[in-house]
Design a protein around this motif. Structure first.
Motif, PDB file in Angstrom:
ATOM      1  N   GLU A   7       0.830  -1.214   0.000  1.00 16.38           N
ATOM      2  CA  GLU A   7       0.000   0.000   0.000  1.00 16.38           C
ATOM      3  C   GLU A   7       0.863   1.262   0.000  1.00 16.38           C
ATOM      4  OE1 GLU A   7      -3.220   0.047  -0.403  1.00 16.38           O
ATOM      5  OE2 GLU A   7      -3.451  -2.130  -0.270  1.00 16.38           O
ATOM      6  N   HIS A   8       2.181   1.082  -0.165  1.00  9.17           N
ATOM      7  CA  HIS A   8       3.159   2.170  -0.318  1.00  9.17           C
ATOM      8  C   HIS A   8       3.458   2.929   0.969  1.00  9.17           C
ATOM      9  CE1 HIS A   8       2.815   1.180  -4.511  1.00  9.17           C
ATOM     10  NE2 HIS A   8       1.515   1.385  -4.430  1.00  9.17           N
ATOM     11  N   GLU A   9       3.374   2.233   2.113  1.00  9.24           N
ATOM     12  CA  GLU A   9       3.860   2.801   3.359  1.00  9.24           C
ATOM     13  C   GLU A   9       5.261   2.266   3.625  1.00  9.24           C
ATOM     14  OE1 GLU A   9      -0.540   2.906   3.706  1.00  9.24           O
ATOM     15  OE2 GLU A   9       0.716   1.121   3.703  1.00  9.24           O
ATOM     16  N   TRP A  10       6.054   3.065   4.338  1.00 11.44           N
ATOM     17  CA  TRP A  10       7.348   2.607   4.818  1.00 11.44           C
ATOM     18  C   TRP A  10       7.299   2.535   6.335  1.00 11.44           C
ATOM     19  CZ3 TRP A  10       9.419   6.030   8.196  1.00 11.44           C
ATOM     20  CH2 TRP A  10       9.184   7.400   8.013  1.00 11.44           C
ATOM     21  N   LEU A  11       8.133   1.664   6.892  1.00 17.21           N
ATOM     22  CA  LEU A  11       8.273   1.526   8.337  1.00 17.21           C
ATOM     23  C   LEU A  11       9.746   1.629   8.672  1.00 17.21           C
ATOM     24  CD1 LEU A  11       5.994  -0.698   7.336  1.00 17.21           C
ATOM     25  CD2 LEU A  11       6.002  -1.257   9.743  1.00 17.21           C
ATOM     26  N   ASP A  12      10.082   2.507   9.595  1.00 11.96           N
ATOM     27  CA  ASP A  12      11.432   2.598  10.121  1.00 11.96           C
ATOM     28  C   ASP A  12      11.352   2.028  11.531  1.00 11.96           C
ATOM     29  OD1 ASP A  12      14.081   3.116  10.553  1.00 11.96           O
ATOM     30  OD2 ASP A  12      13.884   5.293  10.580  1.00 11.96           O
ATOM     31  N   TYR A  33       7.258   7.268  -4.005  1.00 12.65           N
ATOM     32  CA  TYR A  33       6.440   6.796  -5.127  1.00 12.65           C
ATOM     33  C   TYR A  33       4.984   7.181  -4.896  1.00 12.65           C
ATOM     34  CZ  TYR A  33       4.081   3.567  -8.315  1.00 12.65           C
ATOM     35  OH  TYR A  33       3.278   3.033  -9.295  1.00 12.65           O
ATOM     36  N   ALA A  34       4.463   6.900  -3.694  1.00 12.14           N
ATOM     37  CA  ALA A  34       3.065   7.226  -3.371  1.00 12.14           C
ATOM     38  C   ALA A  34       2.839   8.732  -3.388  1.00 12.14           C
ATOM     39  CB  ALA A  34       2.679   6.646  -2.014  1.00 12.14           C
ATOM     40  N   ALA A  35       3.772   9.480  -2.806  1.00 15.51           N
ATOM     41  CA  ALA A  35       3.635  10.935  -2.768  1.00 15.51           C
ATOM     42  C   ALA A  35       3.606  11.511  -4.179  1.00 15.51           C
ATOM     43  CB  ALA A  35       4.774  11.555  -1.956  1.00 15.51           C
ATOM     44  N   VAL A  51      -2.551  18.370   0.025  1.00 18.31           N
ATOM     45  CA  VAL A  51      -3.146  19.588   0.584  1.00 18.31           C
ATOM     46  C   VAL A  51      -3.806  19.355   1.947  1.00 18.31           C
ATOM     47  CG1 VAL A  51      -3.486  20.664  -1.675  1.00 18.31           C
ATOM     48  CG2 VAL A  51      -5.300  19.240  -0.710  1.00 18.31           C
ATOM     49  N   PHE A  52      -3.970  18.094   2.363  1.00 16.08           N
ATOM     50  CA  PHE A  52      -4.629  17.800   3.634  1.00 16.08           C
ATOM     51  C   PHE A  52      -4.175  16.441   4.142  1.00 16.08           C
ATOM     52  CE2 PHE A  52      -8.129  15.717   5.943  1.00 16.08           C
ATOM     53  CZ  PHE A  52      -8.349  16.636   6.960  1.00 16.08           C
ATOM     54  N   VAL A  53      -3.879  16.373   5.441  1.00 21.80           N
ATOM     55  CA  VAL A  53      -3.509  15.108   6.076  1.00 21.80           C
ATOM     56  C   VAL A  53      -4.289  14.984   7.375  1.00 21.80           C
ATOM     57  CG1 VAL A  53      -1.650  13.770   7.145  1.00 21.80           C
ATOM     58  CG2 VAL A  53      -1.180  15.098   5.083  1.00 21.80           C
ATOM     59  N   GLU A  54      -4.912  13.834   7.568  1.00 27.56           N
ATOM     60  CA  GLU A  54      -5.598  13.525   8.818  1.00 27.56           C
ATOM     61  C   GLU A  54      -4.945  12.274   9.412  1.00 27.56           C
ATOM     62  OE1 GLU A  54      -9.649  11.586   8.927  1.00 27.56           O
ATOM     63  OE2 GLU A  54     -10.148  13.587   9.682  1.00 27.56           O
ATOM     64  N   VAL A 102      -6.078   4.268   8.865  1.00 31.26           N
ATOM     65  CA  VAL A 102      -5.827   5.053  10.076  1.00 31.26           C
ATOM     66  C   VAL A 102      -5.691   6.548   9.785  1.00 31.26           C
ATOM     67  CG1 VAL A 102      -4.783   3.144  11.327  1.00 31.26           C
ATOM     68  CG2 VAL A 102      -3.322   4.664   9.985  1.00 31.26           C
ATOM     69  N   GLY A 103      -5.684   6.911   8.523  1.00 25.48           N
ATOM     70  CA  GLY A 103      -5.545   8.316   8.173  1.00 25.48           C
ATOM     71  C   GLY A 103      -5.931   8.567   6.735  1.00 25.48           C
ATOM     72  N   GLU A 104      -5.960   9.843   6.406  1.00 18.84           N
ATOM     73  CA  GLU A 104      -6.349  10.249   5.061  1.00 18.84           C
ATOM     74  C   GLU A 104      -5.351  11.268   4.545  1.00 18.84           C
ATOM     75  OE1 GLU A 104      -9.999  12.867   3.835  1.00 18.84           O
ATOM     76  OE2 GLU A 104     -10.651  10.789   4.122  1.00 18.84           O
ATOM     77  N   ILE A 105      -5.043  11.142   3.253  1.00 17.07           N
ATOM     78  CA  ILE A 105      -4.120  12.054   2.601  1.00 17.07           C
ATOM     79  C   ILE A 105      -4.815  12.549   1.331  1.00 17.07           C
ATOM     80  CG2 ILE A 105      -1.824  12.332   1.605  1.00 17.07           C
ATOM     81  CD1 ILE A 105      -1.185   9.605   3.151  1.00 17.07           C
ATOM     82  N   GLU A 106      -5.117  13.848   1.303  1.00 19.14           N
ATOM     83  CA  GLU A 106      -5.789  14.427   0.137  1.00 19.14           C
ATOM     84  C   GLU A 106      -4.799  15.255  -0.659  1.00 19.14           C
ATOM     85  OE1 GLU A 106      -9.361  16.603   1.026  1.00 19.14           O
ATOM     86  OE2 GLU A 106     -10.064  15.060   2.409  1.00 19.14           O
ATOM     87  N   SER A 107      -4.941  15.149  -1.976  1.00 16.75           N
ATOM     88  CA  SER A 107      -4.097  15.949  -2.857  1.00 16.75           C
ATOM     89  C   SER A 107      -4.990  16.683  -3.847  1.00 16.75           C
ATOM     90  CB  SER A 107      -3.123  15.040  -3.617  1.00 16.75           C
ATOM     91  OG  SER A 107      -3.819  14.285  -4.589  1.00 16.75           O
ATOM     92  N   THR A 108      -4.350  17.448  -4.704  1.00 16.65           N
ATOM     93  CA  THR A 108      -5.103  18.156  -5.731  1.00 16.65           C
ATOM     94  C   THR A 108      -5.678  17.191  -6.762  1.00 16.65           C
ATOM     95  OG1 THR A 108      -3.039  18.527  -6.937  1.00 16.65           O
ATOM     96  CG2 THR A 108      -3.797  20.300  -5.484  1.00 16.65           C
ATOM     97  N   LYS A 109      -5.152  15.952  -6.799  1.00 17.69           N
ATOM     98  CA  LYS A 109      -5.612  14.958  -7.772  1.00 17.69           C
ATOM     99  C   LYS A 109      -6.558  13.924  -7.199  1.00 17.69           C
ATOM    100  CE  LYS A 109      -1.627  13.366  -9.520  1.00 17.69           C
ATOM    101  NZ  LYS A 109      -0.626  12.831 -10.439  1.00 17.69           N
ATOM    102  N   SER A 110      -6.370  13.552  -5.916  1.00 19.35           N
ATOM    103  CA  SER A 110      -7.157  12.443  -5.374  1.00 19.35           C
ATOM    104  C   SER A 110      -7.105  12.415  -3.850  1.00 19.35           C
ATOM    105  CB  SER A 110      -6.639  11.109  -5.926  1.00 19.35           C
ATOM    106  OG  SER A 110      -5.331  10.872  -5.443  1.00 19.35           O
ATOM    107  N   VAL A 111      -7.809  11.441  -3.296  1.00 23.86           N
ATOM    108  CA  VAL A 111      -7.770  11.193  -1.859  1.00 23.86           C
ATOM    109  C   VAL A 111      -7.157   9.822  -1.656  1.00 23.86           C
ATOM    110  CG1 VAL A 111      -9.133  10.872   0.233  1.00 23.86           C
ATOM    111  CG2 VAL A 111      -9.818  12.601  -1.445  1.00 23.86           C
ATOM    112  N   GLY A 112      -6.158   9.734  -0.798  1.00 20.21           N
ATOM    113  CA  GLY A 112      -5.523   8.466  -0.485  1.00 20.21           C
ATOM    114  C   GLY A 112      -5.737   8.132   0.979  1.00 20.21           C
ATOM    115  N   GLU A 113      -5.508   6.892   1.312  1.00 17.98           N
ATOM    116  CA  GLU A 113      -5.673   6.449   2.683  1.00 17.98           C
ATOM    117  C   GLU A 113      -4.336   5.963   3.225  1.00 17.98           C
ATOM    118  OE1 GLU A 113      -8.730   3.572   1.778  1.00 17.98           O
ATOM    119  OE2 GLU A 113     -10.264   4.914   2.576  1.00 17.98           O
ATOM    120  N   LEU A 114      -4.126   6.201   4.521  1.00 20.99           N
ATOM    121  CA  LEU A 114      -2.971   5.674   5.228  1.00 20.99           C
ATOM    122  C   LEU A 114      -3.445   4.430   5.960  1.00 20.99           C
ATOM    123  CD1 LEU A 114       0.000   6.045   6.172  1.00 20.99           C
ATOM    124  CD2 LEU A 114      -0.935   7.285   8.143  1.00 20.99           C
ATOM    125  N   PHE A 115      -2.794   3.313   5.670  1.00 23.12           N
ATOM    126  CA  PHE A 115      -3.145   2.040   6.291  1.00 23.12           C
ATOM    127  C   PHE A 115      -2.135   1.719   7.389  1.00 23.12           C
ATOM    128  CE2 PHE A 115      -5.018   1.822   2.111  1.00 23.12           C
ATOM    129  CZ  PHE A 115      -6.245   1.226   2.343  1.00 23.12           C
TER     130      PHE A 115
END
Length: 134
Positions: free
Chosen positions: A18-23, A36-38, A45-48, A62-75
């Motif tokens: 789902e294009h998350e990284w973990l450190d 890549y996801a970014a 433009v918005f992060v929850e 667990v979160g939402e990432i909105e851009s000028t093109k679309s809305v993505g989700e943080l899993f």
């Protein structure tokens, strides 16, 4: 909010499909989205993000990432408790595009079971780059 000062080396991290990284540090994982996801999202433009103390479940939104093109989700890539949320990306969402592996981090989770870091659904850098064709 704690400053994230994790590994600058992308090869030291784990990745999800789902294009998350973990450190990972001990039983704690700082989580963000990959460059890549970014890039695919466009200008963020918005992060929850979830509140500190929230319980998260692997595979759940667990979160939402909105851009000028679309809305993505943080899993959530792991089960655990949120110990930090990056309020700087909430206030300045462009950090996700500018520095997704640094200042654009999202949350830190204290993991319920650290053995998940070796799970087959978490990829190393080489497997992730093969997934996205880079």
């Amino acid at each position: 909010m704690p400053n994230y000062t994790g590994s600058a080396d992308k090869a030291d991290r784990k990745y999800t499909s789902e294009h998350e990284w973990l450190d990972i540090s001990g039983t704690s994982a700082t989580i963000g989205i990959t460059d890549y996801a970014a890039d695919k999202l466009g200008d963020v433009v918005f992060v929850e993000l979830p509140k500190v103390g929230s319980t998260v479940q692997s595979g759940k939104v667990v979160g939402e990432i909105e851009s000028t093109k679309s809305v993505g989700e943080l899993f959530a890539p792991v089960d655990g408790t949120v110990t930090a949320a990056n309020t700087e990306v909430v206030d300045s969402p462009q950090l996700v595009n500018e520095d997704p592996f640094g200042a654009g981090w999202m949350i830190t989770v204290e993991v319920a079971d650290a053995s998940v870091f070796d799970a087959a659904d978490l990829m190393d850098f080489d497997a992730y780059t093969a997934l996205v064709g880079e």
